[in-house]
Design an enzyme around this catalytic site. Structure first.
Site, PDB file in Angstrom:
ATOM      1  N   PRO A 192       8.695  26.928   0.772  1.00  0.00           N
ATOM      2  CA  PRO A 192       9.204  25.583   1.053  1.00  0.00           C
ATOM      3  C   PRO A 192       9.583  24.868  -0.238  1.00  0.00           C
ATOM      4  O   PRO A 192       8.787  24.787  -1.161  1.00  0.00           O
ATOM      5  CB  PRO A 192       8.023  24.879   1.726  1.00  0.00           C
ATOM      6  CG  PRO A 192       7.043  25.954   2.065  1.00  0.00           C
ATOM      7  CD  PRO A 192       7.295  27.074   1.119  1.00  0.00           C
ATOM      8  N   GLU A 193      10.814  24.404  -0.308  1.00  0.00           N
ATOM      9  CA  GLU A 193      11.242  23.609  -1.451  1.00  0.00           C
ATOM     10  C   GLU A 193      11.281  22.146  -1.038  1.00  0.00           C
ATOM     11  O   GLU A 193      10.843  21.784   0.053  1.00  0.00           O
ATOM     12  CB  GLU A 193      12.608  24.105  -1.947  1.00  0.00           C
ATOM     13  CG  GLU A 193      12.528  25.520  -2.534  1.00  0.00           C
ATOM     14  CD  GLU A 193      13.741  25.895  -3.361  1.00  0.00           C
ATOM     15  OE1 GLU A 193      14.560  25.009  -3.673  1.00  0.00           O
ATOM     16  OE2 GLU A 193      13.869  27.069  -3.716  1.00  0.00           O
TER      17      GLU A 193
ATOM     18  N   HIS B 158      -5.469  32.769  10.018  1.00  0.00           N
ATOM     19  CA  HIS B 158      -4.923  32.097   8.840  1.00  0.00           C
ATOM     20  C   HIS B 158      -4.952  30.575   8.946  1.00  0.00           C
ATOM     21  O   HIS B 158      -4.363  29.886   8.121  1.00  0.00           O
ATOM     22  CB  HIS B 158      -3.496  32.581   8.569  1.00  0.00           C
ATOM     23  CG  HIS B 158      -3.431  34.054   8.300  1.00  0.00           C
ATOM     24  ND1 HIS B 158      -4.081  34.635   7.234  1.00  0.00           N
ATOM     25  CD2 HIS B 158      -2.838  35.066   8.978  1.00  0.00           C
ATOM     26  CE1 HIS B 158      -3.869  35.943   7.251  1.00  0.00           C
ATOM     27  NE2 HIS B 158      -3.125  36.223   8.303  1.00  0.00           N
TER      28      HIS B 158
ATOM     29  N   ARG C  92      -0.497  33.752   3.199  1.00  0.00           N
ATOM     30  CA  ARG C  92      -0.592  34.345   1.850  1.00  0.00           C
ATOM     31  C   ARG C  92      -1.476  33.538   0.914  1.00  0.00           C
ATOM     32  O   ARG C  92      -1.781  33.981  -0.185  1.00  0.00           O
ATOM     33  CB  ARG C  92       0.814  34.529   1.262  1.00  0.00           C
ATOM     34  CG  ARG C  92       1.575  35.593   2.048  1.00  0.00           C
ATOM     35  CD  ARG C  92       2.895  35.908   1.418  1.00  0.00           C
ATOM     36  NE  ARG C  92       2.758  36.495   0.095  1.00  0.00           N
ATOM     37  CZ  ARG C  92       3.781  36.783  -0.700  1.00  0.00           C
ATOM     38  NH1 ARG C  92       5.002  36.526  -0.289  1.00  0.00           N
ATOM     39  NH2 ARG C  92       3.587  37.304  -1.881  1.00  0.00           N
TER      40      ARG C  92
END
Ligand SMILES: [Zn+2]
Length: 287
Positions: free
Chosen positions: A2-3, A94, A117
């Site tokens: 995500p930017e 997660h 991750r």
């Protein structure tokens, strides 16, 4: 990853549901993400009210009634969703952080932070000037703070490639790889051009490339925001929607494809700079 436009999209998706919501309980389902959680994190956050939801660079910020601010970085795969489990322990592997909310108009009583991750992280701070993640950040690339003189200040004396310098968070906060490639293409600047050469050229020859570059950076981010961000791997907004700006990329991920500039016979090339891929058209962006 995500930017800025993706984090801004998430912020806008969460804000109407979270502002004025009380966090009844913060549940940590493991002891760390990329970094350890702050000391007594759950105790400090539980029972507070969310006063505001903001963003700085790629950080999502929840301002709490305690006067502290919860900082959340989404890393590569972090995402938020509202969830209403039928069984008390129905969370997924997660789902690392769970906000149990009360007195809110949120679509479900639990806001879940999931991050397969685990490159994301969270922090809690009282004053942004003391927060190690925020205190060295440069100006925001969205909005009126960004102009040619901000770029000239950031580029002065930097002999390295403009692409790498633009990714330096001290120069501009939150601008990431995709949007730098796209903005440099629009501004017709080769990614390997030395950053300081653009400043020197401006001083000596009245080179006017810095102002358009500032405008293109802002425009490419605003267009991405309008498209709900870009979905490359698994980014989704809070509502579970994927962004669609990836379909508008002129250069990013388009190696060996034809340049989209009308009448340009160029082919998009890829080069690696500071470990990151840069995409450019050698004809439109001569060195
Ligand atoms: Zn071209």
């Amino acid at each position: 990853m995500p930017e800025l436009p993706e984090v801004e999209t998430i912020k806008r998706g969460l804000s109407p549901f979270l502002i004025n919501a009380r966090i009844k309980k913060l549940i940590l389902r493991r002891k760390n993400l990329r970094f350890d959680f702050p000391e007594d994190f759950a105790e400090q956050v539980s029972g507070t009210k969310i006063v505001n939801v903001t963003r700085r660079a790629k950080y999502l910020l929840l301002e709490l009634s305690s006067g502290k601010t919860l900082l959340s970085h989404l890393g590569m795969t972090g995402n938020y969703r509202f969830f209403n489990p039928e069984q008390p322990d129905e969370f997924e592997k997660h789902d690392h952080v769970v906000f149990e909310l009360t007195s809110t108009n949120a679509p479900a009583p639990f806001l879940v932070y999931s991050d397969p991750r685990r490159f994301g992280f969270m922090d809690l701070f009282e004053n942004g000037d003391d927060c190690k993640f925020l205190k060295h950040l440069g100006p925001e690339p969205l909005g009126n703070q960004l102009n040619a003189s901000v770029l000239a200040d950031g580029f002065a004396g930097r002999r390295g490639p403009v692409k790498t310098v633009l990714l330096d968070q001290k120069v501009l906060a939150g601008l990431g790889n995709i949007y730098v490639c796209e903005a440099l293409f629009r501004a017709k600047i080769h990614p390997a051009s030395s950053a300081t050469s653009l400043v020197n050229a401006k001083q000596q020859k009245n080179d006017t490339r810095l102002e358009p570059l500032a405008i293109h950076i802002r425009q490419v981010l605003e267009e991405a925001l309008d498209a709900g961000g870009s979905t490359l791997k698994d980014y989704k907004s809070v509502e579970g929607e994927t962004g669609y700006f990836q379909h508008s990329f002129d250069v990013y991920g388009r190696e060996d494809e034809n340049c989209r500039t009308p009448d340009c016979a160029g082919t998009i090339e890829r080069m690696v700079q500071a470990g990151r891929s840069s995409f450019f058209c050698p004809r439109c962006q001569p060195l």
